[in-house]
Design an enzyme around this catalytic site. Structure first.
Site, PDB file in Angstrom:
ATOM      1  N   ASP A 111      14.182 -67.473 -22.378  1.00  0.00           N
ATOM      2  CA  ASP A 111      13.029 -66.662 -22.195  1.00  0.00           C
ATOM      3  C   ASP A 111      12.309 -67.182 -22.786  1.00  0.00           C
ATOM      4  O   ASP A 111      11.021 -66.533 -21.594  1.00  0.00           O
ATOM      5  CB  ASP A 111      13.207 -64.845 -22.730  1.00  0.00           C
ATOM      6  CG  ASP A 111      13.777 -63.772 -22.449  1.00  0.00           C
ATOM      7  OD1 ASP A 111      13.683 -64.302 -20.892  1.00  0.00           O
ATOM      8  OD2 ASP A 111      14.334 -63.121 -22.620  1.00  0.00           O
ATOM      9  N   GLN A 150      18.473 -58.416 -23.617  1.00  0.00           N
ATOM     10  CA  GLN A 150      16.847 -57.847 -23.158  1.00  0.00           C
ATOM     11  C   GLN A 150      15.978 -56.922 -23.618  1.00  0.00           C
ATOM     12  O   GLN A 150      16.356 -56.418 -24.761  1.00  0.00           O
ATOM     13  CB  GLN A 150      17.604 -56.962 -21.948  1.00  0.00           C
ATOM     14  CG  GLN A 150      17.234 -56.113 -21.313  1.00  0.00           C
ATOM     15  CD  GLN A 150      16.593 -57.171 -19.726  1.00  0.00           C
ATOM     16  OE1 GLN A 150      17.064 -57.737 -19.218  1.00  0.00           O
ATOM     17  NE2 GLN A 150      15.461 -56.325 -19.592  1.00  0.00           N
ATOM     18  N   LYS A 182      21.314 -60.103 -13.205  1.00  0.00           N
ATOM     19  CA  LYS A 182      21.348 -61.492 -14.190  1.00  0.00           C
ATOM     20  C   LYS A 182      22.775 -61.820 -13.788  1.00  0.00           C
ATOM     21  O   LYS A 182      23.023 -63.339 -13.863  1.00  0.00           O
ATOM     22  CB  LYS A 182      21.091 -61.311 -15.222  1.00  0.00           C
ATOM     23  CG  LYS A 182      19.064 -61.355 -15.801  1.00  0.00           C
ATOM     24  CD  LYS A 182      18.884 -61.128 -16.572  1.00  0.00           C
ATOM     25  CE  LYS A 182      17.543 -60.988 -16.733  1.00  0.00           C
ATOM     26  NZ  LYS A 182      15.857 -60.403 -17.620  1.00  0.00           N
TER      27      LYS A 182
HETATM   28  N1  GUN Z   1      13.228 -57.178 -19.798  1.00  0.00           N
HETATM   29  C1  GUN Z   1      12.039 -57.249 -19.223  1.00  0.00           C
HETATM   30  N2  GUN Z   1      11.096 -58.346 -18.009  1.00  0.00           N
HETATM   31  C2  GUN Z   1      12.264 -59.211 -19.351  1.00  0.00           C
HETATM   32  C3  GUN Z   1      12.810 -60.481 -19.358  1.00  0.00           C
HETATM   33  O1  GUN Z   1      11.929 -61.584 -18.582  1.00  0.00           O
HETATM   34  N3  GUN Z   1      13.497 -60.547 -20.314  1.00  0.00           N
HETATM   35  C4  GUN Z   1      13.849 -60.224 -21.570  1.00  0.00           C
HETATM   36  N4  GUN Z   1      14.849 -60.953 -22.423  1.00  0.00           N
HETATM   37  N5  GUN Z   1      13.335 -58.855 -21.613  1.00  0.00           N
HETATM   38  C5  GUN Z   1      12.968 -58.124 -20.383  1.00  0.00           C
END
Ligand code: GUN
Length: 297
Positions: A122, A99, A55
Site C-alpha cells: 500500500d 484494509q 483484490k
Molecule cells: N481502503 C480504501 N482504499 C484503500 C486502499 O487503497 N488500501 C487500503 N489498505 N485500504 C483502503
C-alpha cells in the site's frame, strides 16, 4: 473547444494487469517464484468487503497467490499485530495489505507501522512515505501511482515544468501524489479546505488532480483550457426511491469535459488503476525480496 478526450481507465488497468500476469509467468517459469499477496480485513464494512473480494479475484487472475484473513469486528489491536508479525515472517506473503478503515479500538498508525516496509504494498508505512518524500525509490501508494501512469500515458514521460495542482492533502492520495509529481519535476501546489482562491489555483494548472471527497466540486470554469483532469473522487449519492445510489467524482464532469484536454470519468477512470497498481507493487516487492529485477515486458 472540442470535447476532452475521455480516458478509459478500465482498459488501461486491464493492460497493466495483463503485463503483471506476464511478469508473474516469467517469475514462475524462470525463478520458481510465485508472488503472494496477503489481505487483512477486520470487520464487515460493506465497501471494504467489495474491495477485498475484487483484490482477491484479480490477484488470482494474475497468477499470484492470494491469502485472505477475515477477522471479526471486535478483534483487538494485539491480535491484529500478532497476525501481521506472522505475515512479516511468512516467505510466501510478499505483500501485506490491511484494509482501511479499521474499527475504533485499533490505532491505524500502530498497525501500518508494524508491516514490514519491504512488504508494504500500500506504500502507507512511514518508511516508504519518507522514501517518497526524499525522492528515493520505495513502494508507492497505489492510487497516486495509477494517476501518474495515466498522466504520463497522456502527456508523455517528461512532465518537467508542468504546473500541477493537487486538491486534497490526505496521506493516501494528496500528499504522495504531490511528492510523485515533484519527483517528475512539476511545479506542484497542494490545495485544501483552507486554500484562499481555489478556482484561481486550478485555472493555472496543466495537471489537475482532485482528491477531496466532495461531489462535483471542481467546476468547468476552474479548468485551464487543454489541461489534464484526474478525478480521484468516489462520492456516493444518498439512495433514491429504488434504493439505488450513484457514484460521482470530485469534478463536475459535464462542465469540465468542455474545457479540459483529457479527463478521467467516475466510474471507469482512476478507480480500476488502484488494484492494478497493487498487483504491480506485489510483483515489485516479491522481486526485491528475492534480489531479482522486475521482468521487462
Ligand atoms: N481502503 C480504501 N482504499 C484503500 C486502499 O487503497 N488500501 C487500503 N489498505 N485500504 C483502503
Amino acid at each position: 473547444m472540442a470535447d476532452a478526450k475521455i480516458i478509459d481507465g478500465k482498459a488501461f488497468a486491464q493492460g497493466l494487469r495483463r503485463r503483471v500476469a506476464d511478469q508473474v509467468k516469467i517469475l514462475k517459469e524462470d525463478h520458481s517464484l510465485t508472488p503472494g499477496l496477503a489481505v487483512v480485513l477486520v470487520g464487515e464494512d460493506p465497501a471494504s468487503q467489495i474491495y477485498v473480494r475484487s483484490k482477491n479475484k484479480m490477484t488470482v487472475e494474475a497468477g499470484m497467490k492470494s491469502f485472505e484473513h477475515r477477522l471479526p469486528a471486535e478483534t483487538s489491536q494485539k491480535e491484529l499485530l500478532t497476525l501481521i508479525e506472522g505475515l512479516n515472517s511468512d516467505p510466501d506473503a510478499h505483500g501485506i495489505l490491511v484494509q482501511l478503515p479499521l474499527p475504533d479500538q485499533i490505532d491505524k498508525q500502530v498497525v501500518l507501522a508494524k508491516i514490514d516496509p519491504a512488504k508494504d504494498v500500500d506504500g502507507f508505512h512511514i518508511f516508504n512515505a519518507g522514501k517518497l518524500a526524499t525522492g528515493s525509490s520505495g513502494l508507492v501508494p497505489c492510487t497516486p501511482l495509477g494517476c501518474l501512469m495515466i498522466i504520463k500515458e497522456q502527456l508523455g514521460d517528461d512532465l518537467s515544468g508542468k504546473r500541477a495542482l493537487v486538491i486534497g492533502r490526505s496521506n493516501i492520495v494528496g500528499k504522495p501524489m504531490a511528492a510523485l509529481l515533484l519527483r517528475e519535476h512539476c511545479t506542484v501546489t497542494v490545495a485544501h479546505s483552507r486554500t484562499a482562491d481555489l478556482p484561481g489555483e486550478a485555472q493555472r494548472a496543466d495537471i489537475l488532480v482532485a482528491a477531496v471527497g466532495r461531489a462535483n466540486m471542481v467546476k468547468g470554469d476552474w479548468v485551464k483550457e487543454g489541461a489534464i483532469v484526474i478525478d480521484v473522487g468516489m462520492n456516493r449519492s444518498p439512495p433514491d426511491a429504488e434504493g439505488k445510489s450513484k457514484l460521482a467524482g470530485d469534478v463536475d464532469f459535464d462542465e469540465a469535459r468542455e474545457v479540459a484536454g483529457a479527463i478521467t470519468p467516475v466510474p471507469g477512470g482512476v478507480g480500476p488503476m488502484t488494484i492494478a497498481c497493487l498487483l504491480q507493487n506485489t510483483v515489485t516487492a516479491a522481486c526485491a525480496q528475492n534480489e531479482l529485477d522486475v521482468p521487462e515486458i
